[in-house]
Design a protein around this motif. Structure first.
Motif, PDB file in Angstrom:
ATOM      1  N   ALA A 133       0.850  -1.189   0.000  1.00 22.32           N
ATOM      2  CA  ALA A 133       0.000   0.000   0.000  1.00 22.32           C
ATOM      3  C   ALA A 133       0.887   1.241   0.000  1.00 22.32           C
ATOM      4  N   ILE A 134       0.694   2.097  -1.000  1.00 22.22           N
ATOM      5  CA  ILE A 134       1.478   3.321  -1.138  1.00 22.22           C
ATOM      6  C   ILE A 134       0.535   4.510  -1.243  1.00 22.22           C
ATOM      7  N   SER A 135       0.764   5.535  -0.421  1.00 27.88           N
ATOM      8  CA  SER A 135       0.023   6.786  -0.514  1.00 27.88           C
ATOM      9  C   SER A 135       1.014   7.922  -0.686  1.00 27.88           C
ATOM     10  N   LYS A 136       0.662   8.886  -1.566  1.00 27.68           N
ATOM     11  CA  LYS A 136       1.554  10.010  -1.846  1.00 27.68           C
ATOM     12  C   LYS A 136       0.806  11.328  -1.647  1.00 27.68           C
ATOM     13  N   LEU A 137       1.498  12.304  -1.087  1.00 26.36           N
ATOM     14  CA  LEU A 137       0.925  13.614  -0.853  1.00 26.36           C
ATOM     15  C   LEU A 137       0.890  14.388  -2.167  1.00 26.36           C
ATOM     16  N   ASN A 138      -0.292  14.855  -2.566  1.00 27.16           N
ATOM     17  CA  ASN A 138      -0.397  15.605  -3.817  1.00 27.16           C
ATOM     18  C   ASN A 138      -0.208  17.102  -3.581  1.00 27.16           C
ATOM     19  N   LYS A 139      -0.389  17.887  -4.635  1.00 26.23           N
ATOM     20  CA  LYS A 139      -0.168  19.334  -4.550  1.00 26.23           C
ATOM     21  C   LYS A 139      -1.173  20.030  -3.640  1.00 26.23           C
ATOM     22  N   LYS A 140      -2.285  19.379  -3.377  1.00 28.15           N
ATOM     23  CA  LYS A 140      -3.306  19.949  -2.499  1.00 28.15           C
ATOM     24  C   LYS A 140      -3.137  19.487  -1.048  1.00 28.15           C
ATOM     25  N   ASN A 141      -1.971  18.881  -0.761  1.00 27.66           N
ATOM     26  CA  ASN A 141      -1.674  18.359   0.586  1.00 27.66           C
ATOM     27  C   ASN A 141      -2.680  17.303   1.026  1.00 27.66           C
ATOM     28  N   VAL A 142      -3.127  16.516   0.052  1.00 29.51           N
ATOM     29  CA  VAL A 142      -4.022  15.396   0.331  1.00 29.51           C
ATOM     30  C   VAL A 142      -3.333  14.109  -0.101  1.00 29.51           C
ATOM     31  N   PHE A 143      -3.374  13.093   0.751  1.00 28.86           N
ATOM     32  CA  PHE A 143      -2.762  11.821   0.395  1.00 28.86           C
ATOM     33  C   PHE A 143      -3.640  11.071  -0.603  1.00 28.86           C
ATOM     34  N   GLU A 144      -3.018  10.652  -1.705  1.00 28.50           N
ATOM     35  CA  GLU A 144      -3.688   9.848  -2.716  1.00 28.50           C
ATOM     36  C   GLU A 144      -3.130   8.439  -2.677  1.00 28.50           C
ATOM     37  N   SER A 145      -4.027   7.472  -2.626  1.00 29.81           N
ATOM     38  CA  SER A 145      -3.604   6.072  -2.563  1.00 29.81           C
ATOM     39  C   SER A 145      -3.418   5.505  -3.966  1.00 29.81           C
ATOM     40  N   GLN A 146      -2.326   4.787  -4.164  1.00 30.81           N
ATOM     41  CA  GLN A 146      -2.121   4.051  -5.404  1.00 30.81           C
ATOM     42  C   GLN A 146      -2.854   2.713  -5.317  1.00 30.81           C
ATOM     43  N   PRO A 147      -3.075   2.049  -6.462  1.00 26.93           N
ATOM     44  CA  PRO A 147      -3.657   0.703  -6.411  1.00 26.93           C
ATOM     45  C   PRO A 147      -2.865  -0.200  -5.464  1.00 26.93           C
ATOM     46  N   VAL A 148      -3.566  -1.060  -4.748  1.00 28.92           N
ATOM     47  CA  VAL A 148      -2.944  -1.886  -3.703  1.00 28.92           C
ATOM     48  C   VAL A 148      -2.865  -3.333  -4.189  1.00 28.92           C
ATOM     49  N   PRO A 149      -1.725  -3.747  -4.708  1.00 33.35           N
ATOM     50  CA  PRO A 149      -1.614  -5.108  -5.261  1.00 33.35           C
ATOM     51  C   PRO A 149      -1.241  -6.141  -4.203  1.00 33.35           C
ATOM     52  N   TRP A 150      -1.546  -7.386  -4.531  1.00 33.86           N
ATOM     53  CA  TRP A 150      -1.021  -8.529  -3.781  1.00 33.86           C
ATOM     54  C   TRP A 150       0.062  -9.189  -4.617  1.00 33.86           C
ATOM     55  N   LEU A 151       1.096  -9.661  -3.966  1.00 31.65           N
ATOM     56  CA  LEU A 151       2.164 -10.420  -4.605  1.00 31.65           C
ATOM     57  C   LEU A 151       2.244 -11.782  -3.925  1.00 31.65           C
ATOM     58  N   ILE A 152       2.066 -12.825  -4.704  1.00 26.52           N
ATOM     59  CA  ILE A 152       2.102 -14.204  -4.179  1.00 26.52           C
ATOM     60  C   ILE A 152       3.281 -14.927  -4.800  1.00 26.52           C
TER      61      ILE A 152
END
Length: 302
Positions: free
Chosen positions: A278-297
């Motif tokens: 799970a990766i979230s990044k702070l955007n220009k509006k100071n809001v965290f945006e989540s990237q797609p959350v993959p599973w790795l098996i």
């Protein structure tokens, strides 16, 4: 150019090392040697990441100098001489001055790149890849995937629908082979653009992962698969080629995640591990945006 026999023997190589150690005051401990008369290798990434590269070549790479110049390496110094043995003087110039020269026979080059950077490229930004129909995984997630692959320089890896993973793996497996499976024509074309853009010569772009296709290439020891409706057939075919093939499955879909353990059990793939990123990044509006959350098996036959 042949795949197994070099036109340069150990005697030739030692003679050239001795020659350049005198002519160029070369410290042999700090030189990278490449023999591209044997087979295509990743010349551009090697020159980008090494200050001194001694290259043995023949007529199999006619656009050698132009490709280096197009990759931004035109200011590198080059010592260039034709022939298999060092005799007489050697020409010294910049790569940008050689772009109209074609390699039409045996030659040896010493390339000096004072701006060389570390060869360990993990997590390349997505805007560096070619545009097209491909949706690239986030570079932070790709960095985790690459750490799981444990790629070695001579590995053969089958990567299915994982284009950016194939590019980064090819850079590390510089003496191995990456089998990049792309089912769609547009994806294959974009992958071909990436291969050219990054100067990769150890990537084989193939239309499927059937046993009939795979048997024409080196046997993969590892497969990275972006899961789709073909998953079970891909696993079965890869195991037919190499019963010891290891697997890492990537998916965003819960139904595929729940089905993989049974697939692994069916084909006797054990030592299963499941990881969610799970990766979230702070955007220009100071809001965290989540990237797609993959599973790795991951798993391997025993």
């Amino acid at each position: 150019m042949t795949d197994t026999t070099s036109i340069f023997t150990n005697e030739h190589i030692l003679a050239w090392l001795s020659y350049f150690s005198k002519e160029a005051d070369l410290n042999l401990e700090k030189v990278k040697i490449m023999d591209i008369s044997i087979k295509n290798k990743n010349v551009i990434p090697t020159v980008e990441s090494n200050k001194r590269v001694l290259i043995f070549a023949d007529a199999g790479y006619p656009n050698f100098f132009y490709d280096l110049w197009a990759a931004g390496l035109g200011e590198c110094d080059i010592w260039f001489k034709t022939g298999q043995m060092p005799e007489g003087s050697v020409s010294r110039t910049k790569i940008r001055n050689c772009i109209n020269i074609e390699l039409d026979g045996p030659c040896v080059m010493l390339i000096i790149n004072t701006a060389a950077k570390s060869p360990y490229k993990i997590g390349i930004r997505n805007d560096n890849f070619s545009n097209g129909p491909i949706r690239y995984v986030g570079n932070e997630i790709r960095a985790v995937i690459m750490s799981m692959l444990h790629v070695d320089t001579q590995d053969t890896i089958c990567i299915i629908s994982g284009e950016s993973i194939a590019v980064e793996a090819a850079m590390i497996a510089s003496e191995g082979t990456i089998l990049s499976v792309e089912y769609e024509k547009g994806d294959r074309e974009t992958m071909e653009e990436n291969v050219v853009k990054f100067g990769l010569h150890n990537v084989e772009i193939i239309p499927d992962a059937t046993e009939k296709t795979l048997q024409n290439y080196p046997v993969p020891s590892l497969a990275f698969i972006v899961a789709s409706k073909h998953l079970e057939e891909e696993i079965r075919q890869l195991l037919a080629v190499n019963p010891k093939c290891k697997f890492i499955i990537y998916t965003l879909e819960l139904n595929i995640l729940s089905a993989v353990p049974e697939l692994f059990k069916k084909y006797n793939i054990q030592n299963q591990e499941i990881l969610q990123i799970a990766i979230s990044k702070l955007n220009k509006k100071n809001v965290f945006e989540s990237q797609p959350v993959p599973w790795l098996i991951s798993g391997e036959p025993v």
